[in-house]
Design an enzyme around this catalytic site. Sequence first.
Site, PDB file in Angstrom:
ATOM      1  N   GLU A  93       0.830  -1.199   0.000  1.00 14.37           N
ATOM      2  CA  GLU A  93       0.000   0.000   0.000  1.00 14.37           C
ATOM      3  C   GLU A  93       0.867   1.252   0.000  1.00 14.37           C
ATOM      4  O   GLU A  93       1.969   1.261   0.554  1.00 14.37           O
ATOM      5  CB  GLU A  93      -0.933  -0.044   1.222  1.00 14.37           C
ATOM      6  CG  GLU A  93      -1.866  -1.252   1.098  1.00 14.37           C
ATOM      7  CD  GLU A  93      -2.901  -1.381   2.206  1.00 14.37           C
ATOM      8  OE1 GLU A  93      -3.991  -1.878   1.910  1.00 14.37           O
ATOM      9  OE2 GLU A  93      -2.629  -0.989   3.351  1.00 14.37           O
ATOM     10  N   CYS A 107       3.621   8.550   1.085  1.00 16.00           N
ATOM     11  CA  CYS A 107       4.099   7.604   2.101  1.00 16.00           C
ATOM     12  C   CYS A 107       4.239   6.237   1.432  1.00 16.00           C
ATOM     13  O   CYS A 107       3.249   5.665   0.978  1.00 16.00           O
ATOM     14  CB  CYS A 107       3.094   7.566   3.252  1.00 16.00           C
ATOM     15  SG  CYS A 107       3.512   6.356   4.513  1.00 16.00           S
ATOM     16  N   CYS A 114       6.562  -7.213   7.165  1.00 11.13           N
ATOM     17  CA  CYS A 114       7.737  -6.696   7.885  1.00 11.13           C
ATOM     18  C   CYS A 114       8.191  -7.748   8.891  1.00 11.13           C
ATOM     19  O   CYS A 114       7.365  -8.368   9.550  1.00 11.13           O
ATOM     20  CB  CYS A 114       7.385  -5.399   8.620  1.00 11.13           C
ATOM     21  SG  CYS A 114       8.796  -4.695   9.517  1.00 11.13           S
ATOM     22  N   CYS A 118       6.720  -5.481  15.547  1.00 12.57           N
ATOM     23  CA  CYS A 118       6.286  -4.525  16.584  1.00 12.57           C
ATOM     24  C   CYS A 118       4.818  -4.824  16.920  1.00 12.57           C
ATOM     25  O   CYS A 118       3.997  -4.987  16.001  1.00 12.57           O
ATOM     26  CB  CYS A 118       6.461  -3.094  16.097  1.00 12.57           C
ATOM     27  SG  CYS A 118       8.159  -2.786  15.556  1.00 12.57           S
ATOM     28  N   CYS A 121       1.593  -2.811  15.444  1.00  9.75           N
ATOM     29  CA  CYS A 121       1.573  -2.448  14.016  1.00  9.75           C
ATOM     30  C   CYS A 121       0.949  -3.560  13.179  1.00  9.75           C
ATOM     31  O   CYS A 121       1.303  -4.733  13.310  1.00  9.75           O
ATOM     32  CB  CYS A 121       3.015  -2.193  13.567  1.00  9.75           C
ATOM     33  SG  CYS A 121       3.218  -2.029  11.798  1.00  9.75           S
ATOM     34  N   SER A 215      11.699   5.468  15.032  1.00  9.92           N
ATOM     35  CA  SER A 215      10.474   5.107  15.748  1.00  9.92           C
ATOM     36  C   SER A 215      10.872   4.621  17.128  1.00  9.92           C
ATOM     37  O   SER A 215      11.084   3.438  17.349  1.00  9.92           O
ATOM     38  CB  SER A 215       9.739   4.005  14.990  1.00  9.92           C
ATOM     39  OG  SER A 215       9.349   4.504  13.739  1.00  9.92           O
ATOM     40  N   LEU A 216      11.003   5.575  18.017  1.00 10.02           N
ATOM     41  CA  LEU A 216      11.497   5.271  19.364  1.00 10.02           C
ATOM     42  C   LEU A 216      10.381   4.635  20.202  1.00 10.02           C
ATOM     43  O   LEU A 216      10.548   3.605  20.830  1.00 10.02           O
ATOM     44  CB  LEU A 216      11.996   6.571  20.008  1.00 10.02           C
ATOM     45  CG  LEU A 216      12.571   6.448  21.406  1.00 10.02           C
ATOM     46  CD1 LEU A 216      13.780   5.544  21.431  1.00 10.02           C
ATOM     47  CD2 LEU A 216      12.938   7.841  21.950  1.00 10.02           C
ATOM     48  N   CYS A 337      -0.925   5.726   9.901  1.00 14.00           N
ATOM     49  CA  CYS A 337       0.279   5.027  10.334  1.00 14.00           C
ATOM     50  C   CYS A 337      -0.072   3.708  10.993  1.00 14.00           C
ATOM     51  O   CYS A 337      -0.928   3.642  11.861  1.00 14.00           O
ATOM     52  CB  CYS A 337       1.003   5.826  11.411  1.00 14.00           C
ATOM     53  SG  CYS A 337       1.689   7.325  10.853  1.00 14.00           S
TER      54      CYS A 337
HETATM   55  N1  SAH Z   1       9.318   0.298   9.772  1.00  9.75           N
HETATM   56  C1  SAH Z   1       9.543   1.692   9.860  1.00  9.75           C
HETATM   57  C2  SAH Z   1       8.657   2.492   8.938  1.00  9.75           C
HETATM   58  C3  SAH Z   1       7.245   2.021   8.778  1.00  9.75           C
HETATM   59  S1  SAH Z   1       6.229   2.128  10.241  1.00  9.75           S
HETATM   60  C4  SAH Z   1       9.396   2.160  11.295  1.00  9.75           C
HETATM   61  O1  SAH Z   1       8.949   1.391  12.141  1.00  9.75           O
HETATM   62  O2  SAH Z   1       9.767   3.291  11.552  1.00  9.75           O
HETATM   63  C5  SAH Z   1       5.871   3.874  10.218  1.00  9.75           C
HETATM   64  C6  SAH Z   1       5.485   4.461  11.548  1.00  9.75           C
HETATM   65  O3  SAH Z   1       4.189   4.011  11.967  1.00  9.75           O
HETATM   66  C7  SAH Z   1       6.446   4.113  12.683  1.00  9.75           C
HETATM   67  O4  SAH Z   1       6.785   5.282  13.371  1.00  9.75           O
HETATM   68  C8  SAH Z   1       5.615   3.194  13.545  1.00  9.75           C
HETATM   69  O5  SAH Z   1       6.045   3.242  14.883  1.00  9.75           O
HETATM   70  C9  SAH Z   1       4.229   3.750  13.350  1.00  9.75           C
HETATM   71  N2  SAH Z   1       3.128   2.847  13.688  1.00  9.75           N
HETATM   72  C10 SAH Z   1       3.084   1.510  13.555  1.00  9.75           C
HETATM   73  N3  SAH Z   1       1.879   1.033  13.930  1.00  9.75           N
HETATM   74  C11 SAH Z   1       1.136   2.107  14.314  1.00  9.75           C
HETATM   75  C12 SAH Z   1      -0.224   2.281  14.757  1.00  9.75           C
HETATM   76  N4  SAH Z   1      -1.056   1.244  14.863  1.00  9.75           N
HETATM   77  N5  SAH Z   1      -0.648   3.527  15.046  1.00  9.75           N
HETATM   78  C13 SAH Z   1       0.171   4.593  14.886  1.00  9.75           C
HETATM   79  N6  SAH Z   1       1.437   4.486  14.437  1.00  9.75           N
HETATM   80  C14 SAH Z   1       1.931   3.258  14.156  1.00  9.75           C
HETATM   81 FE1  SF4 Z   2       7.827  -3.075  10.838  1.00 12.11          FE
HETATM   82 FE2  SF4 Z   2       7.750  -0.436  11.342  1.00 12.11          FE
HETATM   83 FE3  SF4 Z   2       5.576  -1.974  11.719  1.00 12.11          FE
HETATM   84 FE4  SF4 Z   2       7.667  -2.229  13.349  1.00 12.11          FE
HETATM   85  S1  SF4 Z   2       6.396  -0.404  13.089  1.00 12.11           S
HETATM   86  S2  SF4 Z   2       6.524  -3.909  12.430  1.00 12.11           S
HETATM   87  S3  SF4 Z   2       9.364  -1.889  11.956  1.00 12.11           S
HETATM   88  S4  SF4 Z   2       6.571  -1.551   9.765  1.00 12.11           S
END
Ligand code: SAH
Ligand code: SF4
Length: 346
Positions: A93, A107, A114, A118, A121, A215-216, A337
């Site tokens: 997407e 984006c 992935c 996490c 996500c 993404s801390l 996101c």
């Molecule tokens: N893998 C990379 C980039 C893709 S994720 C990363 O983790 O940075 C892009 C952003 O979306 C990251 O900052 C991640 O922490 C955030 N994210 C993931 N799941 C989310 C959710 N359910 N709600 C809000 N942000 C989320």
């Molecule tokens: Fe992958 Fe980023 Fe989602 Fe973590 S937040 S699972 S690194 S896409």
Amino acid sequence: MPRNAGRPVLAALPVEELAVLLSPLPGYRAKQLFSWIHRGAGTFDDMTDLPLPLRAELSERFALYPGEVAAELRDPDGTVKLRITLDDGYCVEAVLLTDGEGRRTACLSTQAGCPMGCIFCKTGALGFRRNLDSAEIGSQFFRLKGIAGDIANIVFMGMGEPLLNLQELRRAAAVLTGGESMGFSPRRITVSTCGIVAGIRDLGENGPRFRLALSLTTADEKLRRRLLPAADPLPAVKEALRQYQEQTGQRITLEAVLLGGVNTRPKDADALADFAAGLNVAVNLIPWNPVEGLGFEGRPLREPDAGEIARLELWLGKLGLNVTRRFRKGRSIGGACGQLGGTPTG
Ligand code: SAH
Ligand code: SF4
């Protein structure tokens, strides 16, 4: 060589490679095509300065983009999400976001699924399918450009971990930023990583000098292990960021996905400020976007409430941090996101 239903794909190739593929057509044809692709042409028929028989010949021999757009979803807030089915059936997407001033951001995704897992996500919940190739990455941009016209920024914040697919990301970016193209500046491209030390080092040493976002989410190492189980340890990530900053002179964004009742306590603010000490950063708070079925250690995840977000923002501000809040865009189409996941196959 990327293919679509057996035909070589032209988009996202450097102009020299395009010329080789198109031979024996003269070199200026490659330049014309390259320019059309970079203006977001959707089909060969859009290329109105090519003779009709040539357009027909090209569409028989070649495809412009890999895969097919399976769905184009529009949120009332202006966000557009493309769901693209790739040749092998996987789905990725790409999202077009428009801010209050009408500036557009693409984006883009770098992987189908992935591997980082996490827990908050949707893409992480899918697991890893495969890396996208440079044409699959670059084509997301051109397809969005066809819808948007001008795009001011690119963020690699879609599906996947960009720093685990750096080679193809670089190839795609080279086509977008190269002299022959519209010359998109690397400084308008942000790469978001969950913290891959080797990738940050590689970027710092070998470029391009993208903007970096980490993404801390939490700087409490124990909690981070539970939320982002596969990310590298924070001291090593911080050292890599410090070096990147030394090499590039750029401010780094620290993103924090706020999970209701999990990482919004005063001690989370303190830990974040400790992590930020000695770095030039801006903190971006992202209230968690709901994804059905995701939970944390037996309890469903929940969105942070307005008071929780406001208090954290206040504490962080008092600790001297520059804080912004990410606006929620595209939620009705699952384009915000962390909501990107595609269909069951993808
Ligand atoms: N893998 C990379 C980039 C893709 S994720 C990363 O983790 O940075 C892009 C952003 O979306 C990251 O900052 C991640 O922490 C955030 N994210 C993931 N799941 C989310 C959710 N359910 N709600 C809000 N942000 C989320
Ligand atoms: Fe992958 Fe980023 Fe989602 Fe973590 S937040 S699972 S690194 S896409």
